[in-house]
Design a protein around this motif. Structure first.
Motif, PDB file in Angstrom:
ATOM      1  N   UNK A   1       8.820  -2.736   0.749  1.00 34.22           N
ATOM      2  CA  UNK A   1       7.944  -2.753  -0.202  1.00 34.22           C
ATOM      3  C   UNK A   1       6.985  -1.432  -0.377  1.00 34.22           C
ATOM      4  N   UNK A   2       7.115  -0.872   0.766  1.00 34.04           N
ATOM      5  CA  UNK A   2       6.285   0.329   0.850  1.00 34.04           C
ATOM      6  C   UNK A   2       7.217   1.533   1.172  1.00 34.04           C
ATOM      7  N   UNK A   3       6.488   2.574   1.061  1.00 36.98           N
ATOM      8  CA  UNK A   3       7.201   3.902   1.477  1.00 36.98           C
ATOM      9  C   UNK A   3       6.732   4.712   2.750  1.00 36.98           C
ATOM     10  N   UNK A   4       5.407   4.310   3.010  1.00 34.65           N
ATOM     11  CA  UNK A   4       4.854   5.160   4.102  1.00 34.65           C
ATOM     12  C   UNK A   4       3.834   4.199   4.915  1.00 34.65           C
TER      13      UNK A   4
ATOM     14  N   UNK B   1       2.797   2.754  -1.148  1.00 38.35           N
ATOM     15  CA  UNK B   1       3.926   3.041  -2.175  1.00 38.35           C
ATOM     16  C   UNK B   1       3.671   4.233  -2.830  1.00 38.35           C
ATOM     17  N   UNK B   2       4.690   5.098  -3.060  1.00 39.39           N
ATOM     18  CA  UNK B   2       4.503   6.357  -3.461  1.00 39.39           C
ATOM     19  C   UNK B   2       5.210   6.339  -4.852  1.00 39.39           C
ATOM     20  N   UNK B   3       4.680   6.840  -5.650  1.00 40.10           N
ATOM     21  CA  UNK B   3       5.026   6.743  -7.176  1.00 40.10           C
ATOM     22  C   UNK B   3       4.722   8.023  -8.169  1.00 40.10           C
TER      23      UNK B   3
ATOM     24  N   UNK C   1      -1.994   0.731  -0.976  1.00 34.07           N
ATOM     25  CA  UNK C   1      -2.254   1.777  -1.974  1.00 34.07           C
ATOM     26  C   UNK C   1      -1.163   2.148  -2.583  1.00 34.07           C
ATOM     27  N   UNK C   2      -1.326   2.718  -3.714  1.00 33.36           N
ATOM     28  CA  UNK C   2      -0.417   3.494  -4.479  1.00 33.36           C
ATOM     29  C   UNK C   2      -0.871   5.048  -4.285  1.00 33.36           C
ATOM     30  N   UNK C   3       0.164   5.895  -4.000  1.00 30.48           N
ATOM     31  CA  UNK C   3      -0.089   7.286  -3.889  1.00 30.48           C
ATOM     32  C   UNK C   3       0.785   7.894  -4.850  1.00 30.48           C
ATOM     33  N   UNK C   4       0.185   8.374  -5.982  1.00 33.07           N
ATOM     34  CA  UNK C   4       0.831   9.023  -7.112  1.00 33.07           C
ATOM     35  C   UNK C   4       0.846  10.306  -7.127  1.00 33.07           C
TER      36      UNK C   4
END
Length: 143
Positions: free
Chosen positions: A20-23, A35-37, A71-74
């Motif tokens: 559910x997370x990228x990093x 999570x990167x968006x 966190x979201x990293x956008x």
């Protein structure tokens, strides 16, 4: 990922699929799931999804990240800039980070992009129409 490394954080990528997370980011005081968006610049705001879509798996077609990330990293390619939004401050559907003043001059309940600015990828400066700007250096964040 590059901005986290430039800011001095240790960054790990989860092994395998369906996380559910990228990093995973280590700020020295614990690990944070990110999570990167991709955000798109639309009508003076950066628009991004705060849920995942997985219709190909059956069941519900969207899932929120509450309780699963920190966190979201956008990343906004039009501005070559990145933003870091805590999950507690993100809506459950689409997220909006306002870059330009609203046409109707609304100020209340506006999430200004500059509050969440993390840095830029590349040499150019992101000029916000209110006169502020985000330089190409990464900011230290409370991770």
């Amino acid at each position: 990922m590059a901005l986290f490394v430039q800011a001095g954080y240790l960054v790990s990528i989860p092994f395998g699929e369906n996380h559910r997370y990228d990093l995973i980011v280590d700020g020295g005081n614990g690990l944070r799931k990110v999570q990167v968006k991709t955000g798109r610049l639309r009508h003076g705001s950066i628009v991004y999804n705060c849920c995942s879509s997985h219709a190909h798996h059956g069941g519900p077609t969207t899932r929120h990240y509450v309780g699963q990330i920190d966190y979201f990293a956008i990343y906004c390619p039009e501005l070559a800039s990145a933003y870091l939004v805590p999950i507690g401050e993100a809506p459950k559907g689409k997220g909006y980070l306002r870059v330009d003043p609203a046409v109707n001059c609304q100020q209340r309940r506006v999430r200004w992009a500059r509050k969440y600015a993390f840095g830029t990828l590349g040499p150019r400066q992101v000029g916000l129409s209110d006169g502020s700007g985000v330089q190409g250096e990464a900011l230290k964040l409370p991770l």
